[in-house]
Design an enzyme around this catalytic site. Sequence first.
Site, PDB file in Angstrom:
ATOM      1  N   LYS A 126      39.672  34.016  -8.099  1.00 39.55           N
ATOM      2  CA  LYS A 126      38.743  32.917  -7.637  1.00 39.55           C
ATOM      3  C   LYS A 126      38.539  33.165  -6.033  1.00 39.55           C
ATOM      4  CE  LYS A 126      37.609  30.457 -11.006  1.00 39.55           C
ATOM      5  NZ  LYS A 126      37.746  31.616 -12.056  1.00 39.55           N
ATOM      6  N   ASP A 127      37.337  32.894  -5.512  1.00 39.62           N
ATOM      7  CA  ASP A 127      37.130  33.332  -4.155  1.00 39.62           C
ATOM      8  C   ASP A 127      38.258  32.749  -3.239  1.00 39.62           C
ATOM      9  OD1 ASP A 127      33.798  33.759  -3.724  1.00 39.62           O
ATOM     10  OD2 ASP A 127      34.350  32.652  -5.438  1.00 39.62           O
ATOM     11  N   LYS A 128      38.563  33.517  -2.208  1.00 46.17           N
ATOM     12  CA  LYS A 128      39.453  32.739  -1.226  1.00 46.17           C
ATOM     13  C   LYS A 128      38.885  31.775  -0.362  1.00 46.17           C
ATOM     14  CE  LYS A 128      42.387  33.758   2.832  1.00 46.17           C
ATOM     15  NZ  LYS A 128      42.773  34.588   3.823  1.00 46.17           N
ATOM     16  N   ARG A 162      29.201  28.605   3.654  1.00 43.08           N
ATOM     17  CA  ARG A 162      30.694  28.833   4.057  1.00 43.08           C
ATOM     18  C   ARG A 162      31.022  28.718   5.460  1.00 43.08           C
ATOM     19  NH1 ARG A 162      33.435  31.773  -0.407  1.00 43.08           N
ATOM     20  NH2 ARG A 162      31.813  33.057  -1.294  1.00 43.08           N
TER      21      ARG A 162
END
Length: 439
Positions: free
Chosen positions: A86-88, A28
């Site tokens: 869902k993931d931010k 990330r």
Amino acid sequence: MYKVPPVEEQIGIELYTSNTPGIGGALRRQIEDFGVIEITNREEGDEGKYLIVELTKHNWETHHLIRDISRILGISQKRIGFAGTKDKRAVTTQKISIYDVPEEKVEKINLKDVELKVLGRSNRSVELGDLTGNEFVITVREIDLEKDELESRMQQTTESIKEQGGVPNFFGIQRFGAFRPITHVVGESIVRGDIEKAAIDYIAAAYPDEPEETREVREMVYKERNYVEGLKGYPLQLRYERAMMHHLVTKPEDFAGAIETLPMNIRKMFVHAYQSYIYNTIICQRIKKGLPLNKAVVGDIVCFKNKAGLPDNSRIERVTEDNIDGMNNLVKRKRAFVTAPLIGYDTKIASGVPGEIERDVLEKLDVPFEGFKVPSMEKMGSKGLRREILLGVDPQYSISEDELNAGKYSVKLDFSLPKGSYATTVLREYMKVEPSRMS
């Protein structure tokens, strides 16, 4: 075997199953490095009250985005359906349904970092049961290895995963709190009936990876129970802890009431995290005892595949001397799955050697079965169930120069997982780094 970071040991993950050197690196480093594409078995048509839309979002929290879309359309949020959050910090693609809205209104929506593509119509909304899994396309950056060495390590770990048929189906650090793995600790106190300890630990137990100022004010509240001063010093983003302290300012002894200021999904997470910690511990002990994850032994309890091809934890059967060959034939064909318990007040325990392992862990951890009824707090109890112990996965990868970091390499990994499982359980086998490098 390679030693795991201490924070993983705290959540019951005591080992790697690939005895290969890690590649290091970090996740990330930019939003585009973490891609998630929802896998669904839905097929859309041309008719129906529900407009079916493909939603792609960059760095958006799901509920926040749904709220904004509903406001723009002038409708209730309840008219928008989706299968899963869902993931931010990711680029994610999923289907949503919008009840009784014309296509033209959706096509006019203009939100930054949001793409909406009308797919068709349906007489059925998009719901949780429509989600079967997720495809992940993830880039690991900042890898400080020579290319040949990186290729060798990636190949070795991939072969190890394929030989074992996947990776252990651990609950990842997200289940417990990446920088402050406290949820299972709180859950254990709730199950043991020590509601005061549960509340104070959640509000004030400090962890090393937090900012120093936050640690200091937590430690003060922990020692002095001075909630008024705590509210002055706690950062505003710690809204749950602040809500609990607001309650305790007026009702200093009402610790159950303080916990009940939290949203129900947060409250349920505590007991679930405690179950997850025990489950992780049992899987590790099974591996240490030399029992396979991709093959049943006498005494195991297996569950069977449902129509969507996913494990159905409501359909279980014990493995005996008489049925073991047939059961392992089903396991090999991915029609049955070996399980371990998510302990509750009515969980089935294995027999034979698997049962000995489960009972030994439960005895050492002094797990109070009846406590999972949680009589002091409504709706937080759990009967428990069995969960599959192997996460079948077939990772594909490619290596390239890291364009963000001169002289270093990046790896792009592509793999699919069933719903309810964690991408980090695959990535940790490759990277072998602190979980903070994966968050």
